[in-house]
Design a protein around this motif. Structure first.
Motif, PDB file in Angstrom:
ATOM      1  N   SER A 108       0.868  -1.174   0.000  1.00 47.83           N
ATOM      2  CA  SER A 108       0.000   0.000   0.000  1.00 47.83           C
ATOM      3  C   SER A 108       0.902   1.220   0.000  1.00 47.83           C
ATOM      4  CB  SER A 108      -0.932   0.016   1.226  1.00 47.83           C
ATOM      5  OG  SER A 108      -0.193  -0.050   2.435  1.00 47.83           O
ATOM      6  N   VAL A 109       0.323   2.373  -0.336  1.00 49.29           N
ATOM      7  CA  VAL A 109       1.103   3.611  -0.372  1.00 49.29           C
ATOM      8  C   VAL A 109       0.404   4.670   0.468  1.00 49.29           C
ATOM      9  CG1 VAL A 109       2.245   3.174  -2.576  1.00 49.29           C
ATOM     10  CG2 VAL A 109       0.010   4.307  -2.560  1.00 49.29           C
ATOM     11  N   TYR A 110       1.210   5.618   0.959  1.00 48.05           N
ATOM     12  CA  TYR A 110       0.715   6.557   1.967  1.00 48.05           C
ATOM     13  C   TYR A 110       1.173   7.977   1.625  1.00 48.05           C
ATOM     14  CZ  TYR A 110      -0.270   8.078   6.833  1.00 48.05           C
ATOM     15  OH  TYR A 110      -0.734   8.696   7.963  1.00 48.05           O
ATOM     16  N   PRO A 111       0.354   8.723   0.880  1.00 42.46           N
ATOM     17  CA  PRO A 111       0.687  10.122   0.598  1.00 42.46           C
ATOM     18  C   PRO A 111       0.191  11.007   1.737  1.00 42.46           C
ATOM     19  CG  PRO A 111      -1.290   9.499  -0.608  1.00 42.46           C
ATOM     20  CD  PRO A 111      -0.869   8.277   0.185  1.00 42.46           C
ATOM     21  N   VAL A 112       1.083  11.367   2.632  1.00 39.73           N
ATOM     22  CA  VAL A 112       0.704  12.110   3.837  1.00 39.73           C
ATOM     23  C   VAL A 112       0.343  13.552   3.493  1.00 39.73           C
ATOM     24  CG1 VAL A 112       1.539  12.946   6.073  1.00 39.73           C
ATOM     25  CG2 VAL A 112       2.125  10.657   5.292  1.00 39.73           C
ATOM     26  N   GLY A 113      -0.690  14.068   4.169  1.00 39.25           N
ATOM     27  CA  GLY A 113      -0.993  15.495   4.101  1.00 39.25           C
ATOM     28  C   GLY A 113      -2.122  15.889   3.180  1.00 39.25           C
ATOM     29  N   LEU A 167      -6.837  13.249  -3.277  1.00 36.13           N
ATOM     30  CA  LEU A 167      -7.007  11.854  -2.894  1.00 36.13           C
ATOM     31  C   LEU A 167      -7.534  11.029  -4.063  1.00 36.13           C
ATOM     32  CD1 LEU A 167      -8.503  11.781   0.725  1.00 36.13           C
ATOM     33  CD2 LEU A 167      -6.441  10.620  -0.053  1.00 36.13           C
ATOM     34  N   THR A 168      -8.540  11.557  -4.753  1.00 35.98           N
ATOM     35  CA  THR A 168      -9.115  10.846  -5.890  1.00 35.98           C
ATOM     36  C   THR A 168      -8.081  10.645  -6.993  1.00 35.98           C
ATOM     37  OG1 THR A 168     -11.310  11.742  -5.408  1.00 35.98           O
ATOM     38  CG2 THR A 168     -10.940  10.884  -7.622  1.00 35.98           C
ATOM     39  N   ALA A 169      -7.269  11.674  -7.239  1.00 32.75           N
ATOM     40  CA  ALA A 169      -6.249  11.574  -8.287  1.00 32.75           C
ATOM     41  C   ALA A 169      -5.220  10.507  -7.948  1.00 32.75           C
ATOM     42  CB  ALA A 169      -5.573  12.929  -8.485  1.00 32.75           C
ATOM     43  N   VAL A 170      -4.786  10.472  -6.717  1.00 38.10           N
ATOM     44  CA  VAL A 170      -3.788   9.486  -6.307  1.00 38.10           C
ATOM     45  C   VAL A 170      -4.374   8.080  -6.367  1.00 38.10           C
ATOM     46  CG1 VAL A 170      -2.439   8.641  -4.361  1.00 38.10           C
ATOM     47  CG2 VAL A 170      -2.413  11.070  -4.914  1.00 38.10           C
ATOM     48  N   VAL A 178      -4.533   2.873  -1.064  1.00 43.00           N
ATOM     49  CA  VAL A 178      -3.968   4.147  -0.622  1.00 43.00           C
ATOM     50  C   VAL A 178      -4.366   4.377   0.828  1.00 43.00           C
ATOM     51  CG1 VAL A 178      -4.017   6.657  -0.931  1.00 43.00           C
ATOM     52  CG2 VAL A 178      -3.922   5.146  -2.930  1.00 43.00           C
ATOM     53  N   ASN A 179      -3.370   4.655   1.666  1.00 42.40           N
ATOM     54  CA  ASN A 179      -3.560   4.939   3.080  1.00 42.40           C
ATOM     55  C   ASN A 179      -3.793   6.439   3.264  1.00 42.40           C
ATOM     56  OD1 ASN A 179      -2.366   3.474   5.997  1.00 42.40           O
ATOM     57  ND2 ASN A 179      -2.755   5.665   5.982  1.00 42.40           N
ATOM     58  N   SER A 180      -4.782   6.784   4.073  1.00 40.92           N
ATOM     59  CA  SER A 180      -5.010   8.187   4.426  1.00 40.92           C
ATOM     60  C   SER A 180      -4.992   8.330   5.940  1.00 40.92           C
ATOM     61  CB  SER A 180      -6.347   8.692   3.888  1.00 40.92           C
ATOM     62  OG  SER A 180      -6.562  10.046   4.261  1.00 40.92           O
ATOM     63  N   THR A 181      -4.468   9.452   6.398  1.00 41.26           N
ATOM     64  CA  THR A 181      -4.604   9.816   7.802  1.00 41.26           C
ATOM     65  C   THR A 181      -6.040  10.251   8.043  1.00 41.26           C
ATOM     66  OG1 THR A 181      -2.346  10.694   7.695  1.00 41.26           O
ATOM     67  CG2 THR A 181      -3.649  11.254   9.644  1.00 41.26           C
ATOM     68  N   ALA A 182      -6.561   9.997   9.235  1.00 43.22           N
ATOM     69  CA  ALA A 182      -7.903  10.460   9.581  1.00 43.22           C
ATOM     70  C   ALA A 182      -7.950  10.858  11.047  1.00 43.22           C
ATOM     71  CB  ALA A 182      -8.939   9.384   9.300  1.00 43.22           C
ATOM     72  N   LEU A 216     -14.578   7.849  -1.580  1.00 46.34           N
ATOM     73  CA  LEU A 216     -13.445   8.281  -2.389  1.00 46.34           C
ATOM     74  C   LEU A 216     -12.579   7.115  -2.860  1.00 46.34           C
ATOM     75  CD1 LEU A 216     -12.313  11.439  -0.360  1.00 46.34           C
ATOM     76  CD2 LEU A 216     -13.463  11.408  -2.584  1.00 46.34           C
ATOM     77  N   GLY A 217     -12.725   5.962  -2.220  1.00 49.43           N
ATOM     78  CA  GLY A 217     -11.946   4.795  -2.614  1.00 49.43           C
ATOM     79  C   GLY A 217     -10.685   4.574  -1.808  1.00 49.43           C
ATOM     80  N   VAL A 218     -10.557   5.250  -0.667  1.00 49.90           N
ATOM     81  CA  VAL A 218      -9.408   5.036   0.214  1.00 49.90           C
ATOM     82  C   VAL A 218      -9.404   3.575   0.669  1.00 49.90           C
ATOM     83  CG1 VAL A 218      -8.431   5.614   2.479  1.00 49.90           C
ATOM     84  CG2 VAL A 218      -9.289   7.428   0.971  1.00 49.90           C
ATOM     85  N   GLY A 219      -8.241   2.944   0.612  1.00 51.50           N
ATOM     86  CA  GLY A 219      -8.154   1.525   0.945  1.00 51.50           C
ATOM     87  C   GLY A 219      -7.748   1.222   2.369  1.00 51.50           C
ATOM     88  N   ARG A 220      -7.142   2.213   3.019  1.00 50.97           N
ATOM     89  CA  ARG A 220      -6.603   1.964   4.355  1.00 50.97           C
ATOM     90  C   ARG A 220      -6.554   3.292   5.100  1.00 50.97           C
ATOM     91  NH1 ARG A 220      -1.238  -1.155   6.379  1.00 50.97           N
ATOM     92  NH2 ARG A 220      -0.263   0.517   7.568  1.00 50.97           N
ATOM     93  N   ILE A 221      -6.880   3.246   6.388  1.00 50.49           N
ATOM     94  CA  ILE A 221      -6.898   4.459   7.212  1.00 50.49           C
ATOM     95  C   ILE A 221      -6.104   4.213   8.486  1.00 50.49           C
ATOM     96  CG2 ILE A 221      -8.355   5.924   8.669  1.00 50.49           C
ATOM     97  CD1 ILE A 221     -10.554   5.620   6.555  1.00 50.49           C
ATOM     98  N   SER A 222      -5.277   5.173   8.847  1.00 48.30           N
ATOM     99  CA  SER A 222      -4.620   5.188  10.156  1.00 48.30           C
ATOM    100  C   SER A 222      -4.787   6.584  10.741  1.00 48.30           C
ATOM    101  CB  SER A 222      -3.146   4.788  10.044  1.00 48.30           C
ATOM    102  OG  SER A 222      -2.484   5.564   9.067  1.00 48.30           O
ATOM    103  N   TYR A 223      -4.609   6.703  12.052  1.00 50.78           N
ATOM    104  CA  TYR A 223      -4.871   7.980  12.716  1.00 50.78           C
ATOM    105  C   TYR A 223      -3.634   8.842  12.931  1.00 50.78           C
ATOM    106  CZ  TYR A 223      -9.422   5.897  13.975  1.00 50.78           C
ATOM    107  OH  TYR A 223     -10.664   5.306  13.958  1.00 50.78           O
ATOM    108  N   GLY A 224      -2.442   8.289  12.670  1.00 49.55           N
ATOM    109  CA  GLY A 224      -1.252   9.066  13.004  1.00 49.55           C
ATOM    110  C   GLY A 224      -1.307   9.447  14.484  1.00 49.55           C
TER     111      GLY A 224
END
Length: 253
Positions: free
Chosen positions: A184-189, A197-200, A208-212, A225-233
């Motif tokens: 998986s990949v994680y574009p922070v910020g 997010l949609t473009a990535v 794709v990992n997103s912070t939440a 949006l299609g985010v595949g993975r979420i972490s809270y940082g």
């Protein structure tokens, strides 16, 4: 933890990524927070470098040694019966083989690795340089016989004055990580920017990992949006700190 249990947890983490869109991994920092997240129903966890450092009176950005991080995650892994991934920052100056060996020995079955090299003045690894490091992690995990989940992170958006201006370069970096074996990949910020997010997500073939933020963000939005993975940082720990202050402030002198 014995080797067979570690392999089984690694396989379980891979299955969870396939079965959930998105897979939410609460970011924990000690045995208590890990047990609490599991009791809330989560099937996997991640340990964040920032909250782990805060809980230990250390600085983020590799303010702890790799050995100190491993010592801290062992009781977390032992406290729960679910897979645990670990944020290993930029690798603490270790080779990929050393990083994977230490993680697996401690019972971790996933890792996050970023392209900001904290031990070298915070420089950003080049695209191919970071991809090569991730390829080394993938090879080391394969050699160890453990399907460690590799989450390849880039801080490029985080560093940009206008994140949209670096979209093409960021996508190039993420695709290089995917080719190198990142699961998986994680574009922070960019967690608040639907367009980016949609473009990535549309450009890469892995989750794709997103912070939440566990209170301010909406899970259904990320799913749409299609985010595949979420972490809270560090945001779960920040939210708990806010709640704690609100609860105990009336008792202060």
């Amino acid at each position: 933890m014995d080797f067979r249990s570690t392999v089984e947890r690694a396989q379980r983490l891979k299955e969870l990524h396939a079965g959930h869109r998105p897979l939410v991994l609460p970011t924990v920092w000690d045995a208590w927070s890990a047990r609490t997240a599991v009791a809330a129903g989560f099937p996997a966890l991640t340990v964040g470098s920032h909250p782990l450092a805060d809980s230990r009176g250390a600085e983020d950005h590799e303010g702890q040694t790799f050995e100190e991080v491993l010592a801290a995650i062992r009781p977390i892994v032992a406290a729960v019966d679910v897979p645990v991934s670990v944020d290993l920052e930029s690798g603490y100056g270790r080779t990929p083989a050393d990083l994977v060996a230490g993680l697996v020995e401690a019972g971790g079955v996933g890792l996050n690795v970023e392209d900001t090299v904290h031990g070298e003045g915070g420089r950003l690894r080049g695209t191919e340089e970071h991809a090569a490091y991730v390829a080394g992690l993938r090879a080391a995990a394969d050699d160890a016989g453990v399907p460690v989940w590799v989450n390849g992170r880039t801080d490029l958006f985080l560093r940009a004055e206008k994140p949209a201006d670096v979209l093409d370069e960021a996508v190039e970096r993420l695709l290089a990580l995917e080719r190198a074996g990142a699961d998986s990949v994680y574009p922070v910020g960019i967690q608040d920017d639907d367009e980016l997010l949609t473009a990535v997500i549309g450009a890469v073939g892995v989750p794709v990992n997103s912070t939440a933020h566990p209170v301010r963000h909406d899970l259904e939005r990320f799913r749409r949006l299609g985010v595949g993975r979420i972490s809270y940082g560090p945001l779960l720990q920040f939210a708990l700190a806010d709640s704690m202050k609100a609860m105990i402030a009336p008792w202060a002198p």
